[in-house]
Design a protein around this motif. Structure first.
Motif, PDB file in Angstrom:
ATOM      1  N   TYR A 179       0.823  -1.206   0.000  1.00 23.78           N
ATOM      2  CA  TYR A 179       0.000   0.000   0.000  1.00 23.78           C
ATOM      3  C   TYR A 179       0.858   1.258   0.000  1.00 23.78           C
ATOM      4  N   SER A 180       0.400   2.233  -0.748  1.00 28.53           N
ATOM      5  CA  SER A 180       0.956   3.567  -0.600  1.00 28.53           C
ATOM      6  C   SER A 180       0.218   4.244   0.547  1.00 28.53           C
ATOM      7  N   THR A 184      -1.560   6.822   0.357  1.00 25.33           N
ATOM      8  CA  THR A 184      -2.874   7.205  -0.158  1.00 25.33           C
ATOM      9  C   THR A 184      -3.847   6.036  -0.118  1.00 25.33           C
ATOM     10  N   SER A 185      -3.381   4.849  -0.505  1.00 27.76           N
ATOM     11  CA  SER A 185      -4.269   3.687  -0.484  1.00 27.76           C
ATOM     12  C   SER A 185      -4.547   3.240   0.951  1.00 27.76           C
ATOM     13  N   TYR A 239      10.941   1.740  -0.966  1.00 23.89           N
ATOM     14  CA  TYR A 239      10.714   2.729  -2.012  1.00 23.89           C
ATOM     15  C   TYR A 239      10.286   2.026  -3.295  1.00 23.89           C
ATOM     16  N   LYS A 240       9.279   2.578  -3.948  1.00 23.70           N
ATOM     17  CA  LYS A 240       8.805   2.070  -5.222  1.00 23.70           C
ATOM     18  C   LYS A 240       8.741   3.229  -6.210  1.00 23.70           C
ATOM     19  N   ASN A 299       6.548   4.768  -9.602  1.00 19.47           N
ATOM     20  CA  ASN A 299       5.389   4.737 -10.475  1.00 19.47           C
ATOM     21  C   ASN A 299       5.639   5.710 -11.616  1.00 19.47           C
ATOM     22  N   TYR A 350       7.523   6.634  -4.491  1.00 22.94           N
ATOM     23  CA  TYR A 350       6.639   6.669  -3.333  1.00 22.94           C
ATOM     24  C   TYR A 350       7.069   5.566  -2.378  1.00 22.94           C
ATOM     25  N   SER A 391       6.125   2.267  -0.238  1.00 23.16           N
ATOM     26  CA  SER A 391       5.177   1.168  -0.198  1.00 23.16           C
ATOM     27  C   SER A 391       5.222   0.517   1.182  1.00 23.16           C
TER      28      SER A 391
END
Length: 301
Positions: free
Chosen positions: A11-12, A14-15, A57-58, A60, A66, A68
């Motif tokens: 999940y970020s 935001t999610s 770190y991921k 997009n 962002y 994770s």
């Protein structure tokens, strides 16, 4: 966004916020409060603690880099931690503020009629609770409901009074207190001199019959309980299990009728569950009161 890799949910922030029904800003603030991330310039960076909790770190293509998080991080953002947000708090935080266990705080909030026990688990917000700023949430992992409150609830006079009563602090009624319904004058005129089976002292023979009937019927009740509202209003009897109030109207004097009218206006204003009894009802209380109680889901043995 929710990312699936090898059947493991990530999940970020935001999610996470969407899952927990909070704002993205609250999610970031809570993660920061927990010590999982720190703000550097215009970006959020992982701390060693955040890394230990599974943060990575991921990238997009649309949003860039962002952080994770594994699904387990949601547990840290639930009741205790979620209560540390800048906008609202949970019963756990309220309990810590007053030095009372959360179970007792929930009992107090329930007795006030601001929350009610969910049939399976958790607590649900009532219409009365909404008036004081309560907001309904639920745990994502279990689906159990819980309630958050504005921080201003910590200075709410009604809550403070009930907490003080729980801790054994009793406030004496002052003669110069501003009572909307002239309760002091009423109490001076009609003394509580009739002792009933459960130890209460009531003000008339009819109230004696009502109180003893409730006691004999094994219905938990309070006598002259102050309503959980800003106005100074005391009911005749209160059944906390179903939040039902009972008023006995025993006089036709002009001043008494004026008091009755004001009380009924307040009961209507807050949509309280009210049972009204008269002298005629007392003569047939074994038929009248069980039927009125059943209307509110209270069955008599």
């Amino acid at each position: 966004m929710t990312i699936s890799k090898n059947d493991i949910k990530e999940y970020s922030a935001t999610s996470l916020a969407k899952e927990l029904n909070i704002t993205p800003q609250d999610a970031f603030n809570n993660l920061h409060t927990l010590g999982f991330i720190v703000r550097k310039d215009s970006t959020w960076e992982l701390t060693p603690l955040g890394v230990s909790k599974g943060g990575t770190y991921k990238h997009n293509e649309k949003f860039g880099r962002y952080i994770s998080w594994p699904e387990s991080v949601k547990d840290y953002l639930l009741e205790d931690r979620l209560g540390q947000s800048n906008s609202d708090i949970t019963s756990t935080v309220i309990g810590k503020h007053f030095g009372i266990p959360v179970t007792r705080i929930n009992s107090i909030l329930s007795e006030l009629g601001w929350i009610k026990k969910h049939p399976v688990m958790g607590w649900e917000l009532t219409a009365q609770g909404k008036l004081f700023g309560g907001v309904q949430y639920k745990f994502n992992t279990t689906g159990a409901p819980f309630v958050k409150w504005p921080k201003a609830i910590l200075s709410n006079k009604i809550l403070i009074t009930n907490v003080n009563e729980t801790q054994g602090e009793v406030n004496k009624i002052s003669s110069d207190t501003n009572h909307n319904i002239n309760e002091i004058g009423f109490r001076d005129k009609f003394k509580a001199e009739f002792r009933v089976k459960d130890g209460h002292y009531v003000r008339s023979k009819s109230e004696t019959i009502i109180d003893n009937w409730l006691y004999d019927s094994k219905i938990i009740h309070a006598y002259e309980r102050k309503l959980a509202i800003e106005e100074d209003l005391y009911c005749d009897f209160y059944i906390p299990t179903e939040k039902v109030y009972i008023e006995f109207w025993g006089s036709e004097e002009e001043s008494y009728l004026a008091r009755k009218k004001k009380k009924l206006e307040i009961y209507k204003k807050y949509n309280f569950r009210l049972i009204e009894l008269t002298e005629k009802d007392i003569a047939n209380i074994d038929d009248i009161l069980p039927a009125k109680l059943l209307d509110y889901g209270i069955a008599v043995e």
